[in-house]
Design an enzyme around this catalytic site. Structure first.
Site, PDB file in Angstrom:
ATOM      1  N   ASP A  31       0.859  -1.191   0.000  1.00  0.00           N
ATOM      2  CA  ASP A  31       0.000   0.000   0.000  1.00  0.00           C
ATOM      3  C   ASP A  31       0.888   1.231   0.000  1.00  0.00           C
ATOM      4  OD1 ASP A  31      -2.076   2.075   0.857  1.00  0.00           O
ATOM      5  OD2 ASP A  31      -3.297   0.269   0.956  1.00  0.00           O
ATOM      6  N   ASP A  46       4.116   2.417  -4.401  1.00  0.00           N
ATOM      7  CA  ASP A  46       3.081   2.574  -5.423  1.00  0.00           C
ATOM      8  C   ASP A  46       3.190   1.390  -6.387  1.00  0.00           C
ATOM      9  OD1 ASP A  46       1.519   3.349  -7.613  1.00  0.00           O
ATOM     10  OD2 ASP A  46       2.014   5.461  -7.343  1.00  0.00           O
ATOM     11  N   GLY A  68      -6.216   1.307  -5.604  1.00  0.00           N
ATOM     12  CA  GLY A  68      -6.806   2.219  -6.583  1.00  0.00           C
ATOM     13  C   GLY A  68      -7.689   3.218  -5.880  1.00  0.00           C
ATOM     14  N   SER A 106     -15.800  -3.233 -10.369  1.00  0.00           N
ATOM     15  CA  SER A 106     -16.915  -2.515  -9.744  1.00  0.00           C
ATOM     16  C   SER A 106     -18.182  -2.640 -10.571  1.00  0.00           C
ATOM     17  CB  SER A 106     -16.539  -1.030  -9.623  1.00  0.00           C
ATOM     18  OG  SER A 106     -17.681  -0.272  -9.280  1.00  0.00           O
ATOM     19  N   ASN A 107     -19.309  -2.506  -9.868  1.00  0.00           N
ATOM     20  CA  ASN A 107     -20.601  -2.444 -10.569  1.00  0.00           C
ATOM     21  C   ASN A 107     -20.642  -1.248 -11.526  1.00  0.00           C
ATOM     22  OD1 ASN A 107     -22.452  -0.141  -9.143  1.00  0.00           O
ATOM     23  ND2 ASN A 107     -21.020  -1.009  -7.669  1.00  0.00           N
ATOM     24  N   HIS A 108     -19.758  -0.253 -11.325  1.00  0.00           N
ATOM     25  CA  HIS A 108     -19.794   0.928 -12.191  1.00  0.00           C
ATOM     26  C   HIS A 108     -19.256   0.640 -13.599  1.00  0.00           C
ATOM     27  CE1 HIS A 108     -21.433   3.221  -8.995  1.00  0.00           C
ATOM     28  NE2 HIS A 108     -20.479   2.784  -8.182  1.00  0.00           N
ATOM     29  N   TYR A 131     -14.386   6.493 -13.793  1.00  0.00           N
ATOM     30  CA  TYR A 131     -14.051   5.376 -12.888  1.00  0.00           C
ATOM     31  C   TYR A 131     -14.564   4.054 -13.481  1.00  0.00           C
ATOM     32  CZ  TYR A 131     -14.625   2.469  -8.627  1.00  0.00           C
ATOM     33  OH  TYR A 131     -14.617   1.457  -7.710  1.00  0.00           O
ATOM     34  N   LYS A 135     -12.548   0.713 -14.785  1.00  0.00           N
ATOM     35  CA  LYS A 135     -12.786  -0.658 -14.298  1.00  0.00           C
ATOM     36  C   LYS A 135     -13.093  -1.597 -15.472  1.00  0.00           C
ATOM     37  CE  LYS A 135     -12.285  -0.291  -9.777  1.00  0.00           C
ATOM     38  NZ  LYS A 135     -11.073  -0.854  -9.144  1.00  0.00           N
ATOM     39  N   SER A 160     -21.697  -2.650  -2.935  1.00  0.00           N
ATOM     40  CA  SER A 160     -21.490  -1.652  -1.877  1.00  0.00           C
ATOM     41  C   SER A 160     -20.964  -2.380  -0.647  1.00  0.00           C
ATOM     42  CB  SER A 160     -22.798  -0.958  -1.529  1.00  0.00           C
ATOM     43  OG  SER A 160     -23.441  -0.491  -2.699  1.00  0.00           O
TER      44      SER A 160
HETATM   45  N1  LIG Z   1     -15.749  -0.068  -1.251  1.00  0.00           N
HETATM   46  C1  LIG Z   1     -16.619  -0.451  -2.210  1.00  0.00           C
HETATM   47  O1  LIG Z   1     -17.849  -0.552  -1.974  1.00  0.00           O
HETATM   48  C2  LIG Z   1     -16.108  -0.783  -3.586  1.00  0.00           C
HETATM   49  C3  LIG Z   1     -17.054  -1.057  -4.597  1.00  0.00           C
HETATM   50  C4  LIG Z   1     -16.581  -1.402  -5.872  1.00  0.00           C
HETATM   51  C5  LIG Z   1     -15.220  -1.493  -6.112  1.00  0.00           C
HETATM   52  N2  LIG Z   1     -14.340  -1.184  -5.120  1.00  0.00           N
HETATM   53  C6  LIG Z   1     -12.900  -1.260  -5.431  1.00  0.00           C
HETATM   54  O2  LIG Z   1     -12.243  -2.007  -4.425  1.00  0.00           O
HETATM   55  C7  LIG Z   1     -10.911  -1.514  -4.231  1.00  0.00           C
HETATM   56  C8  LIG Z   1     -10.696  -1.181  -2.762  1.00  0.00           C
HETATM   57  O3  LIG Z   1     -11.669  -0.241  -2.369  1.00  0.00           O
HETATM   58  P1  LIG Z   1     -11.707   0.367  -0.893  1.00  0.00           P
HETATM   59  O4  LIG Z   1     -13.116   0.786  -0.660  1.00  0.00           O
HETATM   60  O5  LIG Z   1     -11.042  -0.543   0.077  1.00  0.00           O
HETATM   61  O6  LIG Z   1     -10.846   1.681  -1.124  1.00  0.00           O
HETATM   62  P2  LIG Z   1      -9.851   2.408  -0.090  1.00  0.00           P
HETATM   63  O7  LIG Z   1      -9.631   3.773  -0.643  1.00  0.00           O
HETATM   64  O8  LIG Z   1     -10.345   2.281   1.305  1.00  0.00           O
HETATM   65  O9  LIG Z   1      -8.515   1.553  -0.237  1.00  0.00           O
HETATM   66  C9  LIG Z   1      -7.684   1.642  -1.372  1.00  0.00           C
HETATM   67  C10 LIG Z   1      -6.246   1.479  -0.867  1.00  0.00           C
HETATM   68  O10 LIG Z   1      -5.400   1.442  -2.020  1.00  0.00           O
HETATM   69  C11 LIG Z   1      -4.229   2.200  -1.740  1.00  0.00           C
HETATM   70  N3  LIG Z   1      -3.689   2.626  -3.030  1.00  0.00           N
HETATM   71  C12 LIG Z   1      -4.283   3.435  -3.942  1.00  0.00           C
HETATM   72  N4  LIG Z   1      -3.511   3.564  -5.036  1.00  0.00           N
HETATM   73  C13 LIG Z   1      -2.402   2.807  -4.813  1.00  0.00           C
HETATM   74  C14 LIG Z   1      -1.255   2.521  -5.584  1.00  0.00           C
HETATM   75  N5  LIG Z   1      -1.079   3.046  -6.802  1.00  0.00           N
HETATM   76  N6  LIG Z   1      -0.317   1.696  -5.067  1.00  0.00           N
HETATM   77  C15 LIG Z   1      -0.478   1.149  -3.817  1.00  0.00           C
HETATM   78  N7  LIG Z   1      -1.575   1.389  -3.044  1.00  0.00           N
HETATM   79  C16 LIG Z   1      -2.528   2.208  -3.545  1.00  0.00           C
HETATM   80  C17 LIG Z   1      -4.717   3.346  -0.862  1.00  0.00           C
HETATM   81  O11 LIG Z   1      -3.652   3.891  -0.099  1.00  0.00           O
HETATM   82  C18 LIG Z   1      -5.784   2.653  -0.012  1.00  0.00           C
HETATM   83  O12 LIG Z   1      -5.240   2.158   1.216  1.00  0.00           O
HETATM   84  C19 LIG Z   1     -10.763  -0.298  -5.163  1.00  0.00           C
HETATM   85  O13 LIG Z   1     -10.120  -0.701  -6.351  1.00  0.00           O
HETATM   86  C20 LIG Z   1     -12.194   0.089  -5.443  1.00  0.00           C
HETATM   87  O14 LIG Z   1     -12.323   0.759  -6.695  1.00  0.00           O
HETATM   88  C21 LIG Z   1     -14.751  -0.839  -3.873  1.00  0.00           C
END
Ligand SMILES: NC(=O)c1ccc[n+]([C@@H]2O[C@H](COP(=O)([O-])OP(=O)(O)OC[C@H]3O[C@@H](n4cnc5c(N)ncnc54)[C@H](O)[C@@H]3O)[C@@H](O)[C@H]2O)c1
Length: 259
Positions: A31, A46, A68, A106-108, A131, A135, A160
């Site tokens: 992370d 990264d 992401g 994602s659903n998006h 976004y 995806k 969600s």
């Molecule tokens: N939370 C939801 O309901 C949901 C729904 C659909 C998809 N998603 C996808 O699931 C994944 C996780 O979502 P989340 O809700 O835990 O998000 P979040 O923002 O809580 O966690 C994402 C983590 O990724 C890290 N990060 C971002 N870019 C990075 C990079 N380039 N290198 C290393 N680390 C990086 C951030 O520091 C963060 O800790 C995402 O890809 C998101 O698009 C989430």
């Protein structure tokens, strides 16, 4: 299984680190920020950085790619955050002979599909935002690497994620923390070759999306948003939010210029 979890410090990542460890997987976290000590270590960096990606995938069996930005951003930012990171990790996996990725889609990716009929994984990509475009594009990249490079993958079109559903829409789209762990564990253990898509939701009574493909891969969701229905207060935006699969991304977000 030895597994790299990217985005391991995020909301889904923290849940998976606890849950997958409890199921016997040996984890490495990656992370931008620091995290807990894990059996295979924790890298701060990264995943777009080739040296970081290379170090991260060394000596693992599979990658769970969550890193992401989960929010809407410009087109270039979205492509970098979701498509280029995925490509960087896939290339690193190729050079290390790692042949399985589980991806947080994602659903998006299909968010501008009108709600109504149960959505199958055969639905065409129909993003609701940049976004969602990113995806859908990341899914296409995974499909390419499955077909041309032999890296099997499962794209999880997550609804969600949260402790409990917070709106009427989420009674359909909720994914519980325990089911998130069950889903990723099943996707990791599946021996199906090629590229697969499943909808990342719990066994919600009001589900809009077909759970069949996930079940076929071994995902057996146990929670149901309906358990919390009495605590969800209907709101004035419910009808608009329920019109399209992507909910508020369609009904509330204006689409700005791409650049
Ligand atoms: N939370 C939801 O309901 C949901 C729904 C659909 C998809 N998603 C996808 O699931 C994944 C996780 O979502 P989340 O809700 O835990 O998000 P979040 O923002 O809580 O966690 C994402 C983590 O990724 C890290 N990060 C971002 N870019 C990075 C990079 N380039 N290198 C290393 N680390 C990086 C951030 O520091 C963060 O800790 C995402 O890809 C998101 O698009 C989430």
């Amino acid at each position: 299984m030895k597994v790299l979890v990217t985005g391991a410090a995020g909301s889904i990542g923290r849940t998976l680190v606890r849950g997958l460890s409890g199921l016997g997987h040996e984890l490495r976290g990656l992370d931008l920020v620091d995290g807990p000590a894990l059996p295979l270590g924790w890298l701060v960096g990264d995943c777009l950085d080739p040296a970081v990606a290379d170090e991260a995938v060394a000596r693992v069996d599979a990658v769970v790619h969550l890193a992401g930005n989960p929010n809407e951003a410009s087109l270039p930012e979205s492509l970098e955050s979701h498509v280029q990171t995925t490509g960087r990790l896939l290339e690193a996996m190729r050079s290390h002979g790692v042949s399985r990725m589980v991806y947080a889609s994602s659903n998006h990716a299909v968010g501008h599909t009108p709600s109504g009929e149960v959505l199958t994984v055969g639905a065409r990509p129909r993003p609701d935002t940049y976004y969602g475009v990113a995806k859908a594009s990341a899914e296409a990249l995974l499909s390419l690497y499955a077909d041309r490079r032999g890296i099997g993958s499962v794209a999880l079109r997550i609804g969600s994620f949260g402790d409990r559903p917070g709106s009427v829409r989420e009674l359909s789209t909720w994914l519980s923390p325990d089911d998130a762990v069950r889903m990723v564990d099943a996707a990791l253990r599946s021996t199906e070759p090629g590229f697969h898509v499943l909808y990342g939701i719990s066994a919600n009574t009001r589900a809009w999306w077909d759970l069949g493909p996930g079940r076929a891969l071994g995902y057996d969701p146990q929670d149901d948003a309906e358990t919390y229905a009495d605590g969800v207060t209907p709101g004035p935006d419910d009808e608009a939010q329920n019109a399209y699969v992507g909910g508020p991304h369609v009904s509330q977000l204006q689409l700005p210029p791409a650049f």
